[in-house]
Every structure is written in structure tokens, then in C-alpha cells.
Design a protein around this motif. Structure first.
Motif, PDB file in Angstrom:
ATOM      1  N   ILE A 168     -94.137 -20.383 -47.649  1.00  0.00           N
ATOM      2  CA  ILE A 168     -92.728 -20.834 -46.749  1.00  0.00           C
ATOM      3  C   ILE A 168     -92.354 -22.261 -46.698  1.00  0.00           C
ATOM      4  O   ILE A 168     -91.201 -22.474 -46.930  1.00  0.00           O
ATOM      5  CB  ILE A 168     -92.966 -20.091 -45.420  1.00  0.00           C
ATOM      6  CG1 ILE A 168     -93.122 -18.555 -45.682  1.00  0.00           C
ATOM      7  CG2 ILE A 168     -91.775 -20.411 -44.742  1.00  0.00           C
ATOM      8  CD1 ILE A 168     -93.368 -17.855 -44.278  1.00  0.00           C
ATOM      9  N   ALA A 169     -93.116 -22.962 -46.329  1.00  0.00           N
ATOM     10  CA  ALA A 169     -93.025 -24.543 -46.171  1.00  0.00           C
ATOM     11  C   ALA A 169     -92.489 -25.146 -47.405  1.00  0.00           C
ATOM     12  O   ALA A 169     -91.651 -25.851 -47.689  1.00  0.00           O
ATOM     13  CB  ALA A 169     -94.176 -25.199 -45.520  1.00  0.00           C
ATOM     14  N   ALA A 171     -90.926 -23.481 -50.211  1.00  0.00           N
ATOM     15  CA  ALA A 171     -89.793 -22.977 -50.526  1.00  0.00           C
ATOM     16  C   ALA A 171     -88.618 -24.018 -49.808  1.00  0.00           C
ATOM     17  O   ALA A 171     -87.468 -24.343 -50.252  1.00  0.00           O
ATOM     18  CB  ALA A 171     -89.792 -21.390 -50.185  1.00  0.00           C
ATOM     19  N   GLU A 172     -89.008 -23.428 -48.342  1.00  0.00           N
ATOM     20  CA  GLU A 172     -87.827 -24.330 -47.478  1.00  0.00           C
ATOM     21  C   GLU A 172     -87.666 -25.676 -47.653  1.00  0.00           C
ATOM     22  O   GLU A 172     -86.457 -26.288 -47.585  1.00  0.00           O
ATOM     23  CB  GLU A 172     -88.103 -23.819 -45.980  1.00  0.00           C
ATOM     24  CG  GLU A 172     -88.208 -22.488 -45.765  1.00  0.00           C
ATOM     25  CD  GLU A 172     -88.395 -22.149 -44.142  1.00  0.00           C
ATOM     26  OE1 GLU A 172     -87.903 -20.939 -43.753  1.00  0.00           O
ATOM     27  OE2 GLU A 172     -89.276 -22.995 -43.558  1.00  0.00           O
ATOM     28  N   ASP A 176     -84.003 -27.515 -49.143  1.00  0.00           N
ATOM     29  CA  ASP A 176     -83.351 -28.253 -47.835  1.00  0.00           C
ATOM     30  C   ASP A 176     -82.681 -29.639 -48.724  1.00  0.00           C
ATOM     31  O   ASP A 176     -81.938 -30.309 -48.204  1.00  0.00           O
ATOM     32  CB  ASP A 176     -84.057 -28.633 -47.185  1.00  0.00           C
ATOM     33  CG  ASP A 176     -84.343 -27.542 -45.840  1.00  0.00           C
ATOM     34  OD1 ASP A 176     -83.467 -26.659 -46.124  1.00  0.00           O
ATOM     35  OD2 ASP A 176     -85.438 -27.631 -45.171  1.00  0.00           O
ATOM     36  N   SER A 211     -76.424 -23.885 -46.131  1.00  0.00           N
ATOM     37  CA  SER A 211     -77.950 -23.687 -45.572  1.00  0.00           C
ATOM     38  C   SER A 211     -78.239 -22.652 -45.018  1.00  0.00           C
ATOM     39  O   SER A 211     -79.318 -22.141 -44.972  1.00  0.00           O
ATOM     40  CB  SER A 211     -78.417 -25.137 -44.532  1.00  0.00           C
ATOM     41  OG  SER A 211     -77.729 -25.108 -43.495  1.00  0.00           O
ATOM     42  N   GLU A 215     -78.661 -20.956 -49.454  1.00  0.00           N
ATOM     43  CA  GLU A 215     -80.192 -21.465 -49.559  1.00  0.00           C
ATOM     44  C   GLU A 215     -81.018 -20.629 -49.238  1.00  0.00           C
ATOM     45  O   GLU A 215     -82.327 -20.586 -49.557  1.00  0.00           O
ATOM     46  CB  GLU A 215     -79.771 -22.677 -48.905  1.00  0.00           C
ATOM     47  CG  GLU A 215     -79.387 -23.923 -49.644  1.00  0.00           C
ATOM     48  CD  GLU A 215     -79.516 -25.476 -48.877  1.00  0.00           C
ATOM     49  OE1 GLU A 215     -80.241 -25.421 -47.889  1.00  0.00           O
ATOM     50  OE2 GLU A 215     -78.996 -26.344 -49.247  1.00  0.00           O
ATOM     51  N   GLU A 216     -80.729 -19.518 -47.779  1.00  0.00           N
ATOM     52  CA  GLU A 216     -81.747 -18.857 -47.455  1.00  0.00           C
ATOM     53  C   GLU A 216     -82.177 -17.712 -48.471  1.00  0.00           C
ATOM     54  O   GLU A 216     -83.226 -17.436 -48.458  1.00  0.00           O
ATOM     55  CB  GLU A 216     -81.270 -18.172 -46.328  1.00  0.00           C
ATOM     56  CG  GLU A 216     -80.816 -19.052 -45.010  1.00  0.00           C
ATOM     57  CD  GLU A 216     -82.128 -19.687 -44.507  1.00  0.00           C
ATOM     58  OE1 GLU A 216     -82.585 -18.985 -43.476  1.00  0.00           O
ATOM     59  OE2 GLU A 216     -82.852 -20.668 -44.848  1.00  0.00           O
ATOM     60  N   ASP A 219     -84.276 -19.286 -50.999  1.00  0.00           N
ATOM     61  CA  ASP A 219     -85.759 -19.767 -50.480  1.00  0.00           C
ATOM     62  C   ASP A 219     -86.479 -18.450 -50.931  1.00  0.00           C
ATOM     63  O   ASP A 219     -87.938 -18.608 -51.292  1.00  0.00           O
ATOM     64  CB  ASP A 219     -85.828 -19.725 -48.943  1.00  0.00           C
ATOM     65  CG  ASP A 219     -85.204 -21.260 -48.677  1.00  0.00           C
ATOM     66  OD1 ASP A 219     -85.215 -22.068 -49.294  1.00  0.00           O
ATOM     67  OD2 ASP A 219     -84.989 -21.365 -47.399  1.00  0.00           O
ATOM     68  N   TRP A 243     -91.200 -12.940 -43.226  1.00  0.00           N
ATOM     69  CA  TRP A 243     -90.320 -13.632 -43.240  1.00  0.00           C
ATOM     70  C   TRP A 243     -89.404 -13.646 -43.990  1.00  0.00           C
ATOM     71  O   TRP A 243     -87.939 -13.983 -43.620  1.00  0.00           O
ATOM     72  CB  TRP A 243     -91.430 -14.991 -43.908  1.00  0.00           C
ATOM     73  CG  TRP A 243     -90.519 -16.161 -44.453  1.00  0.00           C
ATOM     74  CD1 TRP A 243     -90.048 -17.059 -43.804  1.00  0.00           C
ATOM     75  CD2 TRP A 243     -90.091 -16.568 -45.744  1.00  0.00           C
ATOM     76  NE1 TRP A 243     -89.346 -18.218 -44.467  1.00  0.00           N
ATOM     77  CE2 TRP A 243     -89.333 -17.785 -45.636  1.00  0.00           C
ATOM     78  CE3 TRP A 243     -90.427 -15.848 -47.047  1.00  0.00           C
ATOM     79  CZ2 TRP A 243     -88.969 -18.287 -46.873  1.00  0.00           C
ATOM     80  CZ3 TRP A 243     -89.907 -16.693 -47.949  1.00  0.00           C
ATOM     81  CH2 TRP A 243     -89.221 -17.597 -48.169  1.00  0.00           C
ATOM     82  N   LYS A 247     -84.988 -13.735 -42.997  1.00  0.00           N
ATOM     83  CA  LYS A 247     -84.115 -14.556 -43.727  1.00  0.00           C
ATOM     84  C   LYS A 247     -82.965 -13.744 -44.339  1.00  0.00           C
ATOM     85  O   LYS A 247     -81.830 -14.155 -44.362  1.00  0.00           O
ATOM     86  CB  LYS A 247     -84.925 -15.390 -44.746  1.00  0.00           C
ATOM     87  CG  LYS A 247     -85.509 -16.826 -44.434  1.00  0.00           C
ATOM     88  CD  LYS A 247     -85.966 -17.634 -45.461  1.00  0.00           C
ATOM     89  CE  LYS A 247     -86.474 -18.871 -44.890  1.00  0.00           C
ATOM     90  NZ  LYS A 247     -85.105 -19.745 -44.619  1.00  0.00           N
TER      91      LYS A 247
END
Length: 328
Positions: A168-169, A171-172, A176, A211, A215-216, A219, A243, A247
Motif C-alpha cells: 500500500i505504501a 503504490a501510494e 503521488d 489524486s 490516481e486512486e 493505486d 484497502w 479506495k
């Protein structure tokens, strides 16, 4: 008895010339249906009013043309947003259809779908109309999304065995940063705008690097397209699914809002366009009252002038045939 003088003959010639000019004007009125082809043919007051009315008609025409050109863009944006919403909804379905206890088998179908959806979403966000990109704000000459194969090659995802939080970290954090996948500048250019009436501008369009929506979706797509599932990863995979669902649900709601906002712009343009068309009809009527000539009146005027001209020619012939010797 008075004998015709030179000055009298000149006055008669001037009168004949005036009648001939008026006959020419009447002929032109009959053939064109217009009082005059030039502003000097109208009274000063009518000339000023005519210029004003025609300027108003030109303005209304220009607004209608702008609206027609923009409608092509907003309708394309609307269709594209709906297609992207369908992709997100299909992704949500794929996430829901993951069968707990069979993650090792079902995750493969989701990974295959996500990879295909990345290409589809990229193509949709690179949509053009008349060679102009629709999802890059005012920078319409720049493609907003680069080749997805390039970003997929650049994206390094941690293994699921290391925990869902790491995926998750990664990808985000990756998405970003606009430069990793998006050619738009930072901050991105603003929305497009169209003037639909005097002092009335409508903003429309969405940005590919939004975003909260696109973007979500990327992700989630990238996270699942690159997930390598191994035995014992069920708990972490379940966390990743939750998660992703959160999103996607939020992104779908926002994309539906975008579709609604785009529809509001389209409705406002349609309303303004109809108003301009009605204005043009009214202006045409007012212009016609000044410019147009009654054909029956024009014909009657022509016939009257023609009779006057013939009489003038006859009178002139008689006068010019007189000589002093006839009266001696």
C-alpha cells in the motif's frame, strides 16, 4: 411664348438622371428584396440601429459556435468518464469476487484484469478531440498519461509476504509523484473554459492526475497487477482487498459526481444555446423590418418612375425640337 433656355434643359437632364437613378434602386430592391445594399441607403437612425442589431446577431452566433464546439468535448468527456466508471465498477466486482480460502487461484484472475484495466484507463485518459487532449487541463497539446508499460517497468512492488502495508505504501507513494506516470505539470493546469454568454464562462473538464479519483484507481490496479501470492498470505491479501475496495468505492462516487457536473455544464450550454437562437430570431425580425422592402411597393415605385421617365423623355424631345423660326 417662352422658348426653352439652356438652363431649363439642364434642369430637365438633371431630373431625368435622378429618375434613372431611382429606377436603378427600385430594380435592385425588386431583385434583392432589400431597401439598400449599403448603410448609406438608410436614414441615420436606421443605420445606427441596424449596425447595433447586426453586432448583437454576430455575438449570438459566436456564442452558439463556441457552444457547439465545446459540446463535442463535453460529450466525449462524458462518454470517457462513464467508461472509466465502468472499469472501476468492474474492478470492484473483481475484488468482491475473490474467494477467501482460494486466494491463490482467484488472485490470478484479478491480476490479469488489473493489467488489462491499466491499459484501458490510460487510453481513456489520453482521449482526444480534434487532436487535443481532454484530460490535461489547458495543456491540450500534451498527452497526460505516458506509456503504461514504462510505468509498470518502473514500479517496484514489495512482496506480499512482507505485509500488505508495504504494498500500500509503495503504490501510494509512487503515484503521488506525477512525474512517475503523468506528463502534466505540477501544479496541474486548470480546467477548460468556454464563454457561453456576455460575462458568463463555464468551466469543464477533469485532470488525469486527480489524486482523489484516477490516481486512486491506478493505486489499486498497480497493486493487484503486481501482487505475487504465495501460500500463507491470506491475511495480508485480505487486508489488501479491503484497502482496494475502500479506495475504489470512493473513486466511483467521485467519478459519478464528475459525470453529474459534466451533465450540468451540458445542460447549461443547451439552455444558453436555445436562448441565443431565440434572440437571433428576434434580431432577424427587427433587421428585416429595416432592411426588407415590400415587393409590391417596389414594383409600384418602379412602374411610377418608369412612367415619369417616359414623360420626361417626351417633354424633352418636344422642347428640344422647338426653334425661334417656328414662331416668326
Amino acid at each position: 411664348m417662352r422658348i426653352s433656355t439652356l438652363s431649363q434643359n439642364l434642369r430637365i437632364d438633371t431630373s431625368i438622371t435622378s429618375i434613372q437613378r431611382r429606377i436603378a434602386d427600385a430594380q435592385q430592391q425588386i431583385s434583392t428584396g432589400k431597401r439598400s445594399q449599403v448603410y448609406s441607403g438608410f436614414s441615420g437612425q436606421d443605420t445606427r440601429l441596424l449596425i447595433t442589431l447586426k453586432e448583437q446577431r454576430t455575438s449570438a452566433d459566436s456564442y452558439i459556435n463556441s457552444i457547439n464546439n465545446t459540446k463535442v468535448k463535453t460529450e466525449t468527456i462524458d462518454a470517457t468518464l462513464q467508461q472509466m466508471t465502468s472499469v472501476a465498477e468492474d474492478l470492484r466486482t473483481q475484488l468482491y469476487e475473490q474467494v477467501e480460502g482460494l486466494f491463490e487461484q482467484s488472485s490470478l484472475a484479478l491480476s490479469t484484469f488489473a493489467t488489462a484495466a491499466i491499459n484501458q484507463m490510460s487510453n481513456l485518459l489520453n482521449q482526444t478531440t480534434d487532436g487535443k487532449y481532454l484530460f490535461n487541463g489547458t495543456d491540450t497539446d500534451t498527452q497526460p498519461i505516458i506509456d503504461p508499460a514504462t510505468t509498470q517497468g518502473a514500479y517496484a512492488q514489495p512482496a506480499l509476504a512482507g505485509g500488505s502495508a508495504g504494498i500500500i505504501a509503495a503504490a501510494e507513494a509512487f503515484f503521488d509523484v506525477d512525474a512517475n506516470w503523468n506528463n502534466v505539470t505540477t501544479p496541474a493546469p486548470g480546467s477548460l473554459s468556454v464563454r457561453v454568454d456576455q460575462g458568463v464562462d463555464l468551466d469543464f473538464g477533469e485532470l488525469a492526475n486527480d489524486s482523489a479519483t484516477f490516481e486512486e484507481v491506478f493505486d489499486v490496479l498497480y497493486a493487484f497487477s503486481n501482487t505475487t501470492f504465495t501460500a500463507g498470505d491470506d491475511a495480508e491479501y485480505r487486508n489488501l482487498l479491503n484497502w482496494g475496495l475502500g479506495k475504489i468505492e470512493a473513486a466511483i462516487d467521485l467519478m459519478n459526481d464528475m459525470v453529474g457536473q459534466n451533465g450540468v455544464v451540458g445542460s447549461e450550454m443547451a439552455t444558453r444555446q436555445e436562448a441565443h437562437k431565440e434572440t437571433i430570431l428576434l434580431l432577424e425580425t427587427q433587421i428585416g423590418k429595416i432592411e426588407d422592402v415590400d415587393p409590391y411597393e417596389a414594383v409600384a415605385e418602379f412602374q411610377t418612375l418608369q412612367a415619369q421617365l417616359e414623360a420626361s423623355f417626351q417633354t424633352t424631345a418636344v422642347l428640344r425640337n422647338l426653334s425661334l423660326t417656328k414662331f416668326i
